[in-house]
Design a protein around this motif. Sequence first.
Motif, PDB file in Angstrom:
ATOM      1  N   PRO C 154      -5.017  15.669   5.135  1.00  0.00           N
ATOM      2  CA  PRO C 154      -4.412  14.206   5.811  1.00  0.00           C
ATOM      3  C   PRO C 154      -5.525  13.075   5.771  1.00  0.00           C
ATOM      4  CG  PRO C 154      -5.572  15.655   7.513  1.00  0.00           C
ATOM      5  CD  PRO C 154      -5.519  16.324   6.480  1.00  0.00           C
ATOM      6  N   ILE C 155      -5.131  12.119   4.675  1.00  0.00           N
ATOM      7  CA  ILE C 155      -5.903  10.969   4.724  1.00  0.00           C
ATOM      8  C   ILE C 155      -5.798   9.909   5.668  1.00  0.00           C
ATOM      9  CG2 ILE C 155      -6.495  11.546   2.260  1.00  0.00           C
ATOM     10  CD1 ILE C 155      -4.246   9.194   1.196  1.00  0.00           C
ATOM     11  N   SER C 156      -4.778   9.907   6.366  1.00  0.00           N
ATOM     12  CA  SER C 156      -4.464   8.967   7.538  1.00  0.00           C
ATOM     13  C   SER C 156      -3.450   9.800   8.332  1.00  0.00           C
ATOM     14  CB  SER C 156      -3.972   7.708   7.102  1.00  0.00           C
ATOM     15  OG  SER C 156      -2.551   7.996   6.446  1.00  0.00           O
ATOM     16  N   GLY C 157      -3.077   9.145   9.419  1.00  0.00           N
ATOM     17  CA  GLY C 157      -2.304   9.814  10.457  1.00  0.00           C
ATOM     18  C   GLY C 157      -0.793  10.009   9.645  1.00  0.00           C
ATOM     19  N   ASP C 182      -6.296  -3.257   0.560  1.00  0.00           N
ATOM     20  CA  ASP C 182      -7.071  -2.343   1.584  1.00  0.00           C
ATOM     21  C   ASP C 182      -7.470  -1.296   0.483  1.00  0.00           C
ATOM     22  OD1 ASP C 182      -6.094  -3.752   3.735  1.00  0.00           O
ATOM     23  OD2 ASP C 182      -4.076  -2.443   3.728  1.00  0.00           O
ATOM     24  N   PRO C 183      -8.763  -1.521  -0.282  1.00  0.00           N
ATOM     25  CA  PRO C 183      -9.032  -0.685  -0.889  1.00  0.00           C
ATOM     26  C   PRO C 183      -9.835   0.573  -0.582  1.00  0.00           C
ATOM     27  CG  PRO C 183     -10.502  -2.469  -1.263  1.00  0.00           C
ATOM     28  CD  PRO C 183      -9.406  -2.671  -0.368  1.00  0.00           C
ATOM     29  N   LEU C 184      -9.049   1.274   0.602  1.00  0.00           N
ATOM     30  CA  LEU C 184      -9.815   2.519   1.180  1.00  0.00           C
ATOM     31  C   LEU C 184      -9.728   3.772   0.606  1.00  0.00           C
ATOM     32  CD1 LEU C 184      -8.267   1.110   4.557  1.00  0.00           C
ATOM     33  CD2 LEU C 184     -10.544   0.872   3.743  1.00  0.00           C
ATOM     34  N   ILE C 185      -8.657   3.786  -0.586  1.00  0.00           N
ATOM     35  CA  ILE C 185      -8.677   5.132  -1.342  1.00  0.00           C
ATOM     36  C   ILE C 185      -9.079   4.702  -2.563  1.00  0.00           C
ATOM     37  CG2 ILE C 185      -6.880   6.545   0.047  1.00  0.00           C
ATOM     38  CD1 ILE C 185      -4.842   5.412  -2.072  1.00  0.00           C
ATOM     39  N   THR C 186      -9.816   5.594  -3.186  1.00  0.00           N
ATOM     40  CA  THR C 186     -10.435   5.341  -4.698  1.00  0.00           C
ATOM     41  C   THR C 186     -10.614   6.512  -5.476  1.00  0.00           C
ATOM     42  OG1 THR C 186     -12.400   4.290  -5.512  1.00  0.00           O
ATOM     43  CG2 THR C 186     -12.502   5.257  -3.504  1.00  0.00           C
ATOM     44  N   PHE C 187     -10.812   6.137  -6.809  1.00  0.00           N
ATOM     45  CA  PHE C 187     -11.242   7.418  -7.363  1.00  0.00           C
ATOM     46  C   PHE C 187     -12.826   7.520  -7.095  1.00  0.00           C
ATOM     47  CE2 PHE C 187      -8.213   6.321 -11.074  1.00  0.00           C
ATOM     48  CZ  PHE C 187      -7.373   7.074 -10.904  1.00  0.00           C
ATOM     49  N   THR C 188     -12.991   8.947  -7.098  1.00  0.00           N
ATOM     50  CA  THR C 188     -14.375   9.327  -6.776  1.00  0.00           C
ATOM     51  C   THR C 188     -14.836  10.203  -7.916  1.00  0.00           C
ATOM     52  OG1 THR C 188     -14.091  11.350  -5.332  1.00  0.00           O
ATOM     53  CG2 THR C 188     -14.070   9.188  -4.410  1.00  0.00           C
ATOM     54  N   ASP C 201     -14.597  11.005   5.949  1.00  0.00           N
ATOM     55  CA  ASP C 201     -13.935  10.621   7.510  1.00  0.00           C
ATOM     56  C   ASP C 201     -13.764   9.222   7.596  1.00  0.00           C
ATOM     57  OD1 ASP C 201     -15.022  13.352   7.863  1.00  0.00           O
ATOM     58  OD2 ASP C 201     -17.092  12.668   7.991  1.00  0.00           O
ATOM     59  N   GLU C 202     -13.227   8.537   6.913  1.00  0.00           N
ATOM     60  CA  GLU C 202     -12.827   7.210   7.026  1.00  0.00           C
ATOM     61  C   GLU C 202     -11.167   7.120   6.393  1.00  0.00           C
ATOM     62  OE1 GLU C 202     -15.461   3.577   6.717  1.00  0.00           O
ATOM     63  OE2 GLU C 202     -13.957   3.042   5.739  1.00  0.00           O
ATOM     64  N   PRO C 203     -10.223   7.022   7.500  1.00  0.00           N
ATOM     65  CA  PRO C 203      -8.948   7.263   7.079  1.00  0.00           C
ATOM     66  C   PRO C 203      -8.341   6.307   6.131  1.00  0.00           C
ATOM     67  CG  PRO C 203      -9.010   6.377   9.235  1.00  0.00           C
ATOM     68  CD  PRO C 203     -10.478   6.795   9.095  1.00  0.00           C
ATOM     69  N   PHE C 204      -7.432   6.449   5.522  1.00  0.00           N
ATOM     70  CA  PHE C 204      -6.739   5.492   4.534  1.00  0.00           C
ATOM     71  C   PHE C 204      -5.687   4.622   5.634  1.00  0.00           C
ATOM     72  CE2 PHE C 204      -2.821   4.833   1.402  1.00  0.00           C
ATOM     73  CZ  PHE C 204      -3.216   3.602   1.225  1.00  0.00           C
ATOM     74  N   SER C 206      -4.122   1.890   6.046  1.00  0.00           N
ATOM     75  CA  SER C 206      -3.571   0.747   5.704  1.00  0.00           C
ATOM     76  C   SER C 206      -2.174   0.748   6.286  1.00  0.00           C
ATOM     77  CB  SER C 206      -3.499   0.649   4.158  1.00  0.00           C
ATOM     78  OG  SER C 206      -2.494  -0.365   3.590  1.00  0.00           O
ATOM     79  N   TYR C 207      -1.924  -0.707   6.642  1.00  0.00           N
ATOM     80  CA  TYR C 207      -0.409  -1.009   6.863  1.00  0.00           C
ATOM     81  C   TYR C 207       0.569  -0.661   6.072  1.00  0.00           C
ATOM     82  CZ  TYR C 207      -2.097  -3.515  11.163  1.00  0.00           C
ATOM     83  OH  TYR C 207      -2.810  -3.846  12.338  1.00  0.00           O
ATOM     84  N   PHE C 208       0.235  -0.342   4.955  1.00  0.00           N
ATOM     85  CA  PHE C 208       1.241  -0.149   3.525  1.00  0.00           C
ATOM     86  C   PHE C 208       1.101   1.175   2.998  1.00  0.00           C
ATOM     87  CE2 PHE C 208      -0.184  -4.540   4.197  1.00  0.00           C
ATOM     88  CZ  PHE C 208       1.118  -5.286   4.546  1.00  0.00           C
ATOM     89  N   SER C 209       0.604   2.361   3.635  1.00  0.00           N
ATOM     90  CA  SER C 209      -0.076   3.369   3.154  1.00  0.00           C
ATOM     91  C   SER C 209       1.304   4.108   2.737  1.00  0.00           C
ATOM     92  CB  SER C 209      -0.756   4.288   4.045  1.00  0.00           C
ATOM     93  OG  SER C 209       0.047   4.691   5.021  1.00  0.00           O
ATOM     94  N   GLY C 210       2.671   3.897   3.341  1.00  0.00           N
ATOM     95  CA  GLY C 210       3.702   4.719   2.816  1.00  0.00           C
ATOM     96  C   GLY C 210       4.113   4.362   1.407  1.00  0.00           C
ATOM     97  N   ASN C 211       3.762   3.113   0.784  1.00  0.00           N
ATOM     98  CA  ASN C 211       4.334   2.747  -0.478  1.00  0.00           C
ATOM     99  C   ASN C 211       3.457   3.778  -1.634  1.00  0.00           C
ATOM    100  OD1 ASN C 211       5.871   0.303  -0.115  1.00  0.00           O
ATOM    101  ND2 ASN C 211       4.123  -0.128   0.949  1.00  0.00           N
TER     102      ASN C 211
END
Lengths: 204, 466, 788
Positions: C154-157, C182-188, C201-204, C206-211
């Motif tokens: 899970p990267i967010s709820g 909201d650059p909270l997911i990225t390539f690593t 340990d920092e979730p994604f 974003s109010y738009f994560s479903g997109n």
Amino acid sequence: MSRLTDAHVALANEIIGRYPRPKSALVPLLHLAQEQDGYITRDAMVHIGELVGVTSAEVYGTATFYEMFKFEPVGKYVVNICGTMSCALMGSEELMHHAEQRLGIKAGGTTPDGMFTLEHAECQAACTEAPCLQVNYRYRYRLTPADLDELIDDLSAERLTHEIPPHGTVAKVRQHIPSHRGVGVVAPELVTESPAWLNGKAAL
Amino acid sequence: MTSSYLHAPGFIAGDRPKIVTSRFEYVDSYKIDRFIATGGYQGLRSALSRPAQTVHDDVKSATVLGRGGAGFPAGVKWGLTPQEVWPRYLVVNGDESEPGTYKDRLLMERDPHQLIEGCLIACYAAGLSQCFLYIRGEMAVAQERVAEALNEAYEAGYVGKNILGTNFSVDIVLHWGAGAYVVGEETALIESLEGNRGMPRLKPPFFPAANGLYGQPTIVNNVETLANLPWLMTNGVDAYTAIGTKTSPGTRMVAVSGHVVRPGVYEIVNGTTTFRDLIYGEEFCGGIRNGHALKAFVPGGGSAPWFTSDQLDLPFEGSQVGAAGSMLGSGAIMVMDETTDIPAAALTLTRFYAHESCGKCTPCREGGTWLERILSRVVDGKGTDADLAQLIEVGESICPGDFPHASNEALGLTAVPFPYKMTTICFVGPSAYVPVHSALTLFRSEFDARITKRTMIKVTAVGVSS
Amino acid sequence: MSTTESHNEAEIVVDPNAVSMTINGKSVTARKGEWIIAAADRTEDFIPRFCYHPRMESVGMCRQCLVEVEGPRGPMMVVSCMTPVAEGQVVRTDTDIVKRAQEGMIELLLANHPLDCPVCDKGGECPLQDQAFSHGPGESRYVEEKRHYEKPIPISGLVFLDRERCILCDRCTRFADEVAGDPLITFTHRGNNTQVMTFPDEPFASYFSGNTVQICPVGALTAEPYRFKARPWDLQQQESTCTTCSVGCRTVVQSSRDEILRYQGVDSDPVNWGWLCDRGRFNFQSTNSPNRLSTPLIKTESGLVAASWTVALDETARVLRHAQPGSIAILGGARGTNEDAWAWAQLADALGVDMRDAQLDDGLPAEIFGYPNATIDDACSAATVILLAPDLKEELPVLYLRLRGAAEKKKIRIIEITTHDSGLTRYAWKSLQYEPGHQAETVQQMLSTPEMQEQLGRGSVVVVAGRSNLSEAAHHTMAVVDTIATTVSQVSVLPVLRRANVRGALSLGLAPRGSTDAAAILEASANGKVDCLILLGADPLSDVPDADLARRGIAGARHIIAIDTFLNNSSAHADIVLPAAAYGEKDGTTTNLEGRVTNVAQSITPHATSRPDWMIAVELAALLDHDLDILTLQDIQTRITQTVGGFDGLSVSVAVRKNGILVSVPPISPLQVHHDAAVKRNAYEFRLVVARKLYDQAIGTAMSQSLAALAPGAGVFVHPHDLERVGAKDGSSVRVSNTTRSVILPVHASVAVTRGTAFVPFNQKGVDIRELLQATNGVTDVQIANIS
């Protein structure tokens, strides 16, 4: 887990000030964090994100791209044995086997005393001096297994501390731009005119 | 006869014209006092005493070829910036890491002021208002020497505000990487300098000269290229073009490594020196070690298709080497003698490029590793015929169509000229295939032997027997 | 009275920037600057692709869309997603070398992709699966060990990530950075180890994560509410419009076995560009909630008990029949369809009801529609956008995306006039902070500076106007809008009232008559002047800012009739509760904030016995001998078309099912502008700012289990210096009090809050700040005391 010290924050701000966009300072600041703690801590990444104005995820994405950044503690001395063609042709595989036996660890491992981390490295730009290695990014050339033993003895006895700083410190000299000499930074969008010296005349 | 300086490891001076290595004989060649005492910053004075455009014209008419790999003329590159778009930047590519290449590090460690002077001349000539000098992360001493030199040069008034009391002002910012070969590619270098993952951008639209650092026109020049400029300014275009050939004037630094008697870094006359001169000449490498025979050599860094003794008489000149099926690249020759285990040698390079893939585009990310895995299996004696066929299949997914290779009389091969078609963004992916293709084309029997024998050969060394 | 067909295919042909080219020998007309792949998408020759997305910058990294273009040195292989069209260009997508490259790419992408399609949610609607069939080699020769990662994490709820399935196309990461900001997911990591990840340990969050789930070309990203719920081939779908807020994003509602299972965004060029916010995307769960009202309820001595519709409607009619003339009031109607609102307005007219308001004293007066009307596109192409609005990221998220995108691309300059940092602050050209009550001064000062005057003279100006602070009177904002509209040229207004169909409801007859708005109605009710209060999907006890007024109003009403989907705080006090059909359970149309009418579609049968609001109105009218002559929804639409100015385009049902039609209605009533002098604040006190967060206790959120936990909870936020002044620690409890009442809330430091003000999110779980708000006050000042 540590954020940058006040002294490093001052240094960080000096570095940030040299770039038209703060994010450019990201890699130099990660080096600063690694210099401070020997590896990149989670808190340091958060702190650096705050300093340059990006998210922790962006810092993490950039940091993990680069080989030199470690996210777990490593040995005081990171020994990188080159294994690319020129060194391989000259016996780097034997050298690696010897190092593994001598240190009692496999490539990628760290000795239990925390003194040495052994790594397989790619080309280090010393191809004519093969096989070569770096200890904390300081070169040793044309090594025989005996040379390697001697090097490890010297490092274990801390006889090379004058030349080889503990892992994290790369260069021991920093650039310093004196304020009276520096031109300073302007955001590119605020520059509209050509540089002064492009006036068709000789500058001198 | 040759001479070598212990303080410049690997460098072998010889009795040849020196444009960029003239100070290497001095132990303190990297200090500003020595630099100035040996004509340093005279090229800058000479440049500043003329209008910028004429300095640019000189660089153009001297045909100073880029020394990073592509060999594009620097003066022409500077002219590709769009009109009246400001500011423009200079980014110095000191991220030397192409397998076999060892020259820029020497130039940075041994003569950092010469590089700084070159940067200043470029900035003056092309109207570049800030310079970023990007040094490979693993080069601790080069970073120290350049940092110290910059500190000296700032204090002495050669860098920064109102240089030499003129209206020419430019900052040179030392920047350093953190370990990623691909950052040597110019657009990846710019990404890295912007604080991003060093992944190449697409050209077009991201030609740095038009759309580079921070979206501004940006000139990316190699260290050696810039190091040529002080001498050019001091001695003039005629003196420069008098050395070498018309299409490849001046000198080049070439590192010859591997199974030769005297591996080393040489400053050679451009365009005329042949590979035979370099490998066998007494003033150069003095032949193959232990009286062995030459098996193959890589003529231009790990990305270059391989040559054999059939190509020894080619000169060190871009278009001829290209027509013969390879490239000059970054001035790096790796020599393999008859004891070399060819599949294992190829694997060291394929592994390098697979490891150094940035992961951005599919063929390189997936194909490079796939090649490495198959080749690895073959080298371990566990390969099959299907594996060899699959190496070609994967290679064609990275580079569809004819792939360059050298001619070979014994095998009845005619050359396929450089370059190749590629499905990737940059050359890293194709470079993983280059050694596989060269080795399979020129030394197929060594692969067949591994496979047909079905023996479990445990290879511990790559031709180290002496 | 204009009706605009906003989508016009003919535009492409007359474009002066047209270039002609050929693709596989067939001539194609393209637009200058367009990528080859976009031009090819208008032909029959499909070019396979994974990373390309028409609403995001091209990156050219999957390499699937390689084609050959004739060049001076023979055909060149290029990526069609990043190569612009050119006059005379010759493109081939069907040569052997192109096919070889495309097949090779599919094989390479499949090399590390697990073949778990049978258990993958994406199976059946998966671009990788589809294109492997259409453009792949037909078999994989990859015999090596595949990449392995822990799966899925899970990267967010709301979102799960399976890195083994990921093909690293950069769509989700690009969306997060480029579209959502909201650059909270990225390539690593790098090379073959490259992966998409969050910071550890920092979730994604974003109010738009479903997109990202919707645009993922494989099953790497899955949404928690849909995981393992259905197979794509079992889904039925209807194109509809989201009614979570008034942006009116186009969606498809997907259902199976009479249950809504998923919403997907649909690309409507003038509105949402395919994006949805997570609240809009996932609140379908509330429709399926077991807590929905199933039957009518009638109050008895033992509380509300189930009743038949016949009994309940008869009882309702009896109550209405016996009400004194002029003593019936209707609150609400903004959550329903245009047809619902019109039918209830007809009933209200028939019963002589003057007391009506679709809003709950939490918006702006309907007069805001009287200014020249701006569309979302107008705002996104204006020279200047002035924000006098709540935080759009919190209240109208997709409008935030559009404006943010336009500002990032330097198409517009935003001037924000705000009480605290909003989502758009960092993209604003100027952000002017004001203390509530001083809005007019701030704007006056702004208008007087030469820099601003120059900017405002550069072209069109769109004022985005809404209720930014529920503890400040609405007329403050109205006065400022009026000042700008009368002093600056080329001004138009985009009203950002929040409830989905507030504009439709107000336009179709549920606007207050005169000054009798919701606050006045509740005051009248408190004073015993309301015999029957009809709550049409309205919950004053939760939504009216002045909690005391709402309480008194509810208590004072002699009878309360509630029409709603759930039993809420207010309907629990009703005498009769009628269960209403919810979104997805009824057809109709809705009007978004810019006046765009689009359809909402019925996908499933209404829950239990619930009925559409309009039907209830029609039946009540019949029982009350006021036959509305309505049998079907179509009858209502015909009547609206014939009788309501501006809505005549409603009959163009095809348009209503695409990008909608724009309606404009004449000013509802002339604006009465009140200019208050700024009220001074006692230096020891804090001026209160109360505004909504995206996730709160709204019923659609609270009844959607995957959203409910995302609401941050009650608290008071002050500037760190002010926190020091109060002497409290971050997270400790403070007493917040006005002259008569106090509440206890946890306090937090936030640099986003202006010094001297205190920010409190509205309608959060915990202590209710509305206890301190009074409708009659222009502003609210409070004291904050450390009690720990």
